[in-house]
Design an enzyme around this catalytic site. Structure first.
Site, PDB file in Angstrom:
ATOM      1  CE1 TYR A  46      -3.151  -3.162   1.051  1.00 54.02           C
ATOM      2  CE2 TYR A  46      -4.293  -1.417  -0.136  1.00 54.02           C
ATOM      3  CZ  TYR A  46      -4.242  -2.726   0.317  1.00 54.02           C
ATOM      4  OH  TYR A  46      -5.260  -3.599   0.000  1.00 54.02           O
ATOM      5  CB  VAL A  83      -7.837   3.931  -2.063  1.00 56.55           C
ATOM      6  CG1 VAL A  83      -8.987   3.036  -1.599  1.00 56.55           C
ATOM      7  CG2 VAL A  83      -6.899   3.167  -2.993  1.00 56.55           C
ATOM      8  CD  GLN A  92     -16.568   1.372  -7.425  1.00 53.12           C
ATOM      9  OE1 GLN A  92     -16.620   0.165  -7.229  1.00 53.12           O
ATOM     10  NE2 GLN A  92     -16.710   1.905  -8.620  1.00 53.12           N
ATOM     11  CB  CYS A 108      -1.265   3.219  17.440  1.00 42.84           C
ATOM     12  SG  CYS A 108      -2.473   4.330  18.166  1.00 42.84           S
ATOM     13  CG  ASN A 143     -15.767   1.575 -19.053  1.00 41.67           C
ATOM     14  OD1 ASN A 143     -14.846   1.177 -19.744  1.00 41.67           O
ATOM     15  ND2 ASN A 143     -16.040   1.089 -17.859  1.00 41.67           N
ATOM     16  CG  HIS A 172     -14.155   0.722  -2.084  1.00 38.06           C
ATOM     17  ND1 HIS A 172     -14.108   0.338  -3.412  1.00 38.06           N
ATOM     18  CD2 HIS A 172     -15.366   0.342  -1.633  1.00 38.06           C
ATOM     19  CE1 HIS A 172     -15.255  -0.259  -3.732  1.00 38.06           C
ATOM     20  NE2 HIS A 172     -16.028  -0.267  -2.681  1.00 38.06           N
ATOM     21  N   GLY A 183     -15.435   4.843 -15.520  1.00 40.14           N
ATOM     22  CA  GLY A 183     -14.279   4.000 -15.233  1.00 40.14           C
ATOM     23  C   GLY A 183     -14.442   2.964 -14.155  1.00 40.14           C
ATOM     24  CB  THR A 184     -16.690   1.556 -11.997  1.00 40.89           C
ATOM     25  OG1 THR A 184     -16.746   0.446 -11.102  1.00 40.89           O
ATOM     26  CG2 THR A 184     -18.095   1.919 -12.452  1.00 40.89           C
TER      27      THR A 184
HETATM   28  N1  APR Z   1     -11.279   5.742 -18.839  1.00 41.53           N
HETATM   29  C1  APR Z   1     -12.475   5.240 -18.422  1.00 41.53           C
HETATM   30  N2  APR Z   1     -12.645   3.946 -18.053  1.00 41.53           N
HETATM   31  C2  APR Z   1     -11.565   3.136 -18.127  1.00 41.53           C
HETATM   32  C3  APR Z   1     -10.295   3.584 -18.575  1.00 41.53           C
HETATM   33  C4  APR Z   1     -10.186   4.960 -18.937  1.00 41.53           C
HETATM   34  N3  APR Z   1      -9.030   5.468 -19.352  1.00 41.53           N
HETATM   35  N4  APR Z   1      -9.415   2.531 -18.545  1.00 41.53           N
HETATM   36  C5  APR Z   1     -10.134   1.456 -18.084  1.00 41.53           C
HETATM   37  N5  APR Z   1     -11.414   1.821 -17.852  1.00 41.53           N
HETATM   38  C6  APR Z   1     -12.506   0.991 -17.317  1.00 41.53           C
HETATM   39  C7  APR Z   1     -12.436  -0.482 -17.685  1.00 41.53           C
HETATM   40  O1  APR Z   1     -13.066  -0.730 -18.926  1.00 41.53           O
HETATM   41  C8  APR Z   1     -13.175  -1.127 -16.514  1.00 41.53           C
HETATM   42  O2  APR Z   1     -14.566  -1.185 -16.780  1.00 41.53           O
HETATM   43  O3  APR Z   1     -12.399   1.035 -15.917  1.00 41.53           O
HETATM   44  C9  APR Z   1     -12.922  -0.166 -15.348  1.00 41.53           C
HETATM   45  C10 APR Z   1     -11.937  -0.657 -14.291  1.00 41.53           C
HETATM   46  O4  APR Z   1     -12.526  -1.733 -13.614  1.00 41.53           O
HETATM   47  P1  APR Z   1     -11.829  -2.361 -12.310  1.00 41.53           P
HETATM   48  O5  APR Z   1     -10.400  -2.542 -12.565  1.00 41.53           O
HETATM   49  O6  APR Z   1     -12.669  -3.544 -11.934  1.00 41.53           O
HETATM   50  O7  APR Z   1     -11.953  -1.202 -11.210  1.00 41.53           O
HETATM   51  P2  APR Z   1     -13.192  -0.794 -10.282  1.00 41.53           P
HETATM   52  O8  APR Z   1     -14.488  -0.984 -10.985  1.00 41.53           O
HETATM   53  O9  APR Z   1     -12.905   0.539  -9.760  1.00 41.53           O
HETATM   54  O10 APR Z   1     -13.074  -1.871  -9.086  1.00 41.53           O
HETATM   55  C11 APR Z   1     -13.979  -1.764  -8.023  1.00 41.53           C
HETATM   56  O11 APR Z   1     -12.778  -3.431  -6.790  1.00 41.53           O
HETATM   57  O12 APR Z   1     -10.786  -4.341  -6.241  1.00 41.53           O
HETATM   58  C12 APR Z   1     -11.805  -3.577  -5.763  1.00 41.53           C
HETATM   59  O13 APR Z   1     -11.756  -1.962  -4.040  1.00 41.53           O
HETATM   60  C13 APR Z   1     -11.357  -2.178  -5.365  1.00 41.53           C
HETATM   61  O14 APR Z   1     -12.517  -0.079  -5.684  1.00 41.53           O
HETATM   62  C14 APR Z   1     -12.134  -1.264  -6.318  1.00 41.53           C
HETATM   63  C15 APR Z   1     -13.314  -2.121  -6.708  1.00 41.53           C
END
Ligand code: APR
Length: 267
Positions: free
Chosen positions: A74, A117, A115, A167, A233, A133, A207-208
């Site tokens: 981390y 950090v 989501q 701590c 996305n 998160h 971007g999720t």
């Molecule tokens: N712009 C927009 N979207 C993008 C880009 C970009 N440049 N590059 C990738 N993506 C998209 C991908 O297509 C995918 O759908 O971002 C998404 C990333 O997905 P994950 O890697 O699964 O990330 P996330 O959805 O934030 O994960 C959720 O999972 O591991 C846990 O706690 C962690 O907060 C995280 C949670």
């Protein structure tokens, strides 16, 4: 050879929805920070969970078994965030409220629910950022929950093992301030996020992958509450079916184009 970069076509329905909105939620995931060089979790061969084991690196059990490994990891991620900058997408989100207020003169509230950090939304100037998160910048004591201090100096991203600090109140170990798999979401940010979704007019989902719960519930709630939902996305996520608009673009390309188009609109 003349290289033409195709400007993304901003969906007109999204432009219209934003010009009529007074409260906007921007719900973001790891893809939001991808163009700042911060690794995503799942969508690429070099994504974090393709290289690391979630049980070892992101669970209470992994922490119990190997604190030094987990703390070093981390701290390495915090170091990567400190060494990068918010991208044009983060900046565009921070500009959205003023851009719309300049357009129609009405106050517009933009709330980010993330989501992520990292602290790139805040460093770009967003003032309302809810972290579901946790944060790499909010370590706390694993026993008394008191906020913890980092070891001074730039985190060394190459370390595979590093003693967590202690701590100052109870001398227990300081743990990363992130939510691990199997841990409950911090209730304050969660409830606040639910309230923001209830009162928003538009939700932008950027971007999720939309596969982690309960976070993924929020865009679905927005859809079920009849809010205008739009996803940005490069690849449709699990949430695409709940979106009025699925815009195949990236955070750092699509969001600035959106601001540019909004600035062209006449009141
Ligand atoms: N712009 C927009 N979207 C993008 C880009 C970009 N440049 N590059 C990738 N993506 C998209 C991908 O297509 C995918 O759908 O971002 C998404 C990333 O997905 P994950 O890697 O699964 O990330 P996330 O959805 O934030 O994960 C959720 O999972 O591991 C846990 O706690 C962690 O907060 C995280 C949670």
């Amino acid at each position: 050879m003349l290289l033409t970069i195709n400007k993304p076509q901003v969906p007109p329905e999204l432009l219209a929805a934003l010009t009529n909105a007074r409260r906007i939620v921007v719900f973001t995931g790891a893809g939001m920070s991808a163009e700042s060089g911060i690794a995503t979790f799942r969508d690429k061969p070099d994504s974090l969970w393709a290289k690391f084991n979630t049980r070892e690196m992101a669970s209470p059990d992994g922490w119990r078994k190997n604190k030094n490994r987990v703390w070093a990891w981390y701290e390495g991620r915090r170091g990567a965030v400190l060494q990068t900058e918010p991208n044009a997408g983060h900046v565009a989100i921070a500009e959205l409220s003023a851009t719309l207020q300049n357009l129609h003169g009405q106050p517009v509230q933009v709330d980010v629910i993330t989501q992520n950090v990292d602290n790139l939304h805040e460093r770009a100037g967003s003032t309302s950022v809810t972290h579901l998160h946790g944060s790499l910048f909010a370590p706390r004591c694993m026993a008394c929950e008191c906020p913890g201090e980092f070891i001074p100096g730039e985190p060394d991203q190459s370390l595979m093992s590093l003693d967590p600090p202690r701590c100052s109140h109870c001398n227990s170990y300081i743990r990363p301030g992130v939510v691990w798999f199997g841990e409950a979401m911090p209730q304050g940010p969660w409830r606040h996020a639910e309230d923001l979704v209830d009162i928003c007019h538009v939700m932008l989902v950027v971007g999720t992958s939309g596969i982690v719960w309960p976070a993924a519930e929020l865009p679905i709630n927005a859809h079920n509450l009849g809010k205008f939902t739009a996803e940005i996305n490069p690849a449709p996520s699990e949430l695409a079916k709940y979106m009025k608009v699925q815009w195949t673009s990236s955070a750092a390309t699509g969001l600035p184009a959106l601001i540019e188009e909004l600035k062209k609109l006449k009141p």
